[in-house]
Design a protein around this motif. Structure first.
Motif, PDB file in Angstrom:
ATOM      1  N   THR A 218     -32.043  40.728   8.644  1.00 42.14           N
ATOM      2  CA  THR A 218     -32.892  41.910   8.818  1.00 42.14           C
ATOM      3  C   THR A 218     -34.263  41.531   9.366  1.00 42.14           C
ATOM      4  O   THR A 218     -34.877  42.306  10.090  1.00 42.14           O
ATOM      5  N   VAL A 219     -34.754  40.344   9.018  1.00 44.95           N
ATOM      6  CA  VAL A 219     -36.031  39.900   9.576  1.00 44.95           C
ATOM      7  C   VAL A 219     -35.905  39.650  11.075  1.00 44.95           C
ATOM      8  O   VAL A 219     -36.786  40.020  11.857  1.00 44.95           O
TER       9      VAL A 219
ATOM     10  N   ALA B  24     -36.030  42.955  12.550  1.00 42.33           N
ATOM     11  CA  ALA B  24     -37.373  43.525  12.482  1.00 42.33           C
ATOM     12  C   ALA B  24     -38.311  42.875  13.495  1.00 42.33           C
ATOM     13  O   ALA B  24     -39.205  43.536  14.031  1.00 42.33           O
TER      14      ALA B  24
ATOM     15  N   ALA C 102     -38.017  44.796  16.505  1.00 45.07           N
ATOM     16  CA  ALA C 102     -38.733  46.065  16.430  1.00 45.07           C
ATOM     17  C   ALA C 102     -40.236  45.862  16.577  1.00 45.07           C
ATOM     18  O   ALA C 102     -40.931  46.692  17.189  1.00 45.07           O
ATOM     19  N   VAL C 103     -40.756  44.762  16.021  1.00 42.36           N
ATOM     20  CA  VAL C 103     -42.179  44.460  16.199  1.00 42.36           C
ATOM     21  C   VAL C 103     -42.489  44.255  17.674  1.00 42.36           C
ATOM     22  O   VAL C 103     -43.529  44.702  18.182  1.00 42.36           O
TER      23      VAL C 103
ATOM     24  N   SER D 277     -33.951  55.508  11.317  1.00 44.21           N
ATOM     25  CA  SER D 277     -33.682  54.688  10.132  1.00 44.21           C
ATOM     26  C   SER D 277     -32.169  54.511   9.942  1.00 44.21           C
ATOM     27  O   SER D 277     -31.708  53.449   9.521  1.00 44.21           O
TER      28      SER D 277
ATOM     29  N   GLY E 162     -31.010  51.934  12.476  1.00 40.22           N
ATOM     30  CA  GLY E 162     -31.362  50.596  12.019  1.00 40.22           C
ATOM     31  C   GLY E 162     -30.378  50.081  10.988  1.00 40.22           C
ATOM     32  O   GLY E 162     -30.008  48.895  10.994  1.00 40.22           O
TER      33      GLY E 162
ATOM     34  N   ALA F   3     -28.422  46.688  12.191  1.00 41.03           N
ATOM     35  CA  ALA F   3     -28.827  45.421  11.581  1.00 41.03           C
ATOM     36  C   ALA F   3     -27.847  44.907  10.538  1.00 41.03           C
ATOM     37  O   ALA F   3     -27.562  43.708  10.485  1.00 41.03           O
TER      38      ALA F   3
ATOM     39  N   TYR G  92     -39.477  53.574  16.272  1.00 39.01           N
ATOM     40  CA  TYR G  92     -39.144  52.182  15.988  1.00 39.01           C
ATOM     41  C   TYR G  92     -39.759  51.674  14.692  1.00 39.01           C
ATOM     42  O   TYR G  92     -39.286  50.686  14.133  1.00 39.01           O
TER      43      TYR G  92
ATOM     44  N   SER H 214     -37.186  49.851  11.827  1.00 38.46           N
ATOM     45  CA  SER H 214     -37.459  48.485  11.387  1.00 38.46           C
ATOM     46  C   SER H 214     -37.833  48.366   9.916  1.00 38.46           C
ATOM     47  O   SER H 214     -37.226  47.564   9.181  1.00 38.46           O
ATOM     48  N   VAL H 215     -38.798  49.137   9.458  1.00 38.77           N
ATOM     49  CA  VAL H 215     -39.309  48.960   8.094  1.00 38.77           C
ATOM     50  C   VAL H 215     -38.227  49.182   7.034  1.00 38.77           C
ATOM     51  O   VAL H 215     -38.055  48.346   6.130  1.00 38.77           O
TER      52      VAL H 215
ATOM     53  N   VAL I  51     -35.697  46.107   6.745  1.00 37.97           N
ATOM     54  CA  VAL I  51     -36.171  44.931   6.015  1.00 37.97           C
ATOM     55  C   VAL I  51     -36.060  45.176   4.511  1.00 37.97           C
ATOM     56  O   VAL I  51     -35.723  44.267   3.730  1.00 37.97           O
TER      57      VAL I  51
END
Length: 400
Positions: free
Chosen positions: A52-53, A56, A59-60, A230, A233, A237, A351, A355-356, A359
């Motif tokens: 997941t990182v 993410a 996404a960052v 969400s 994601g 992921a 996004y 992402s959030v 994680v």
């Protein structure tokens, strides 16, 4: 008209359909690794949280590109920014081809995020602007379908190639490089839709820029995008882990097909939005999305693949309906000189949603296991989407 005149007439140049194909080819690379995460975990050795990182980090990269360069295509033109996005996607593929550990996975995902960030606003604006006024509605569908279709094709293609052909961690990215090369040729042939007048302003990071006249429309539409992304994601992921560890499905082609079904249903939801209208599609999309999330939670409790598929299709349809309605309303309300920047701001909110929460699932999976983490996520996301839908029902966005 004489034959000489006909010979001198310039050949027709690609239009919005070609631009949509370029958009889809670029976005395809962002989800290409989804069915491959299990192979990377076996080869390198890392936890579900790291998966997941890695997601993410992508996404960052998207959000950074949107905040820094979201309006660059308004200043430089659509074509140069599209070419830059395709180049970054190619560099990302090269990172995965040369992968020898986590560092290149991170770099490849960041570059993929930069590419998607540039494509999200610029690709959408280019498709809309290359359409004639009477085809603007079709172009809006083509833009959102290219976005969702490209994201869906990534796992479908890579899952099939990884399962049934040699070089499972190489061939998907070689195929994508070939598609990117073709997309670059098409992009060079696309007409430029941004015409400069006077000296060009300096390029500066834009941050979140939403023109005042758009803000009333932007807020509810962005909330719906956050909620819908969400769910995307979740499937992009951690779907391979859900399918493998909870449902016992290890066929990579099947994993890719499940993820593809979400994005395919999203495209179907976008088609329905045209009949429902923006005002109704936003809250109705959230309602359908709630039903999909409930089904996903039930599928994990029952360990049922058919119920998971039903939840994926239902949730994807709701997400697509709300997403297209929001994007259409925002892009229509935005002034022409700030359309790319406004669309980019819309995707920033989306996004953050993709992402959030993901994680959070990874962290919960370490403590509770994948199954229970998925159930907790489905419950929390259901409450969030229900709240967003209530707000949109009470304060609907205007029909565009």
């Amino acid at each position: 008209m004489s034959r000489d005149t006909e010979r001198r007439r310039p050949a027709p140049r690609p239009g919005y359909v070609a631009a949509a194909c370029v958009f889809a080819a670029g976005m395809m690379g962002t989800t290409l690794p989804t069915p491959l995460y299990g192979l990377y975990r076996h080869q390198i050795g890392f936890s579900e949280l790291i998966v997941t990182v890695v997601f993410a980090v992508y996404a960052v990269g998207v959000i950074t590109a949107l905040l820094v360069a979201g309006d660059f295509s308004d200043l430089l033109g659509r074509r140069p920014v599209l070419l830059a996005a395709l180049g970054l996607a190619a560099l990302s593929a090269v990172c995965f081809l040369c992968e020898a550990g986590l560092p290149l996975l991170y770099v490849g995902r960041v570059l993929s995020g930069f590419s998607a960030g540039l494509l999200s606003g610029t690709g959408t604006a280019a498709v809309l602007e290359l359409a004639s006024p009477e085809r603007r509605t079709r172009a809006g569908l083509a833009a959102t379908a290219a976005n969702m279709g490209g994201l869906g094709l990534g796992p479908l293609v890579s899952g099939a190639l990884a399962q049934y052909t040699p070089w499972p961690l190489k061939l998907p990215f070689l195929v994508h490089l070939a598609l990117l090369a073709a997309a670059a040729v098409v992009t060079v042939l696309l007409p430029e839709t941004v015409r400069g007048s006077g000296p060009r302003p300096p390029l500066r990071p834009q941050g979140m820029k939403v023109p005042p006249e758009v803000r009333g429309v932007f807020a509810p539409c962005a909330l719906a995008a956050f909620a819908g992304f969400s769910l995307l994601g979740l499937f992009t992921a951690v779907a391979p882990a859900f399918l493998g560890q909870t449902l016992g499905e290890h066929n990579l082609a099947a994993v890719g097909a499940v993820v593809f079904s979400v994005f395919c249903a999203s495209t179907g939801g976008q088609l329905l939005q045209g009949r429902v209208g923006t005002r109704r599609a936003l809250p109705l999309g959230c309602l359908v999305l709630v039903a999909g999330l409930v089904l996903v939670g039930i599928s994990l409790l029952l360990e049922s693949l058919p119920v998971l598929l039903l939840g994926a299709v239902t949730g994807g349809a709701g997400q697509g309906m709300a997403f297209r309605a929001g994007l259409t309303a925002v892009s229509s309300a935005a002034p022409e000189t700030h359309r790319g920047a406004t669309i980019s701001a819309f995707f920033v909110v989306a996004y953050v949603g993709i992402s959030v929460p993901v994680v959070g699932i990874g962290a919960l999976a370490v403590a509770l296991g994948v199954r229970d983490a998925g159930v907790v996520f489905a419950g929390c996301a259901t409450l969030l989407v229900a709240g967003v839908g209530t707000v949109l029902w009470r304060r609907p966005a205007p029909d565009s």
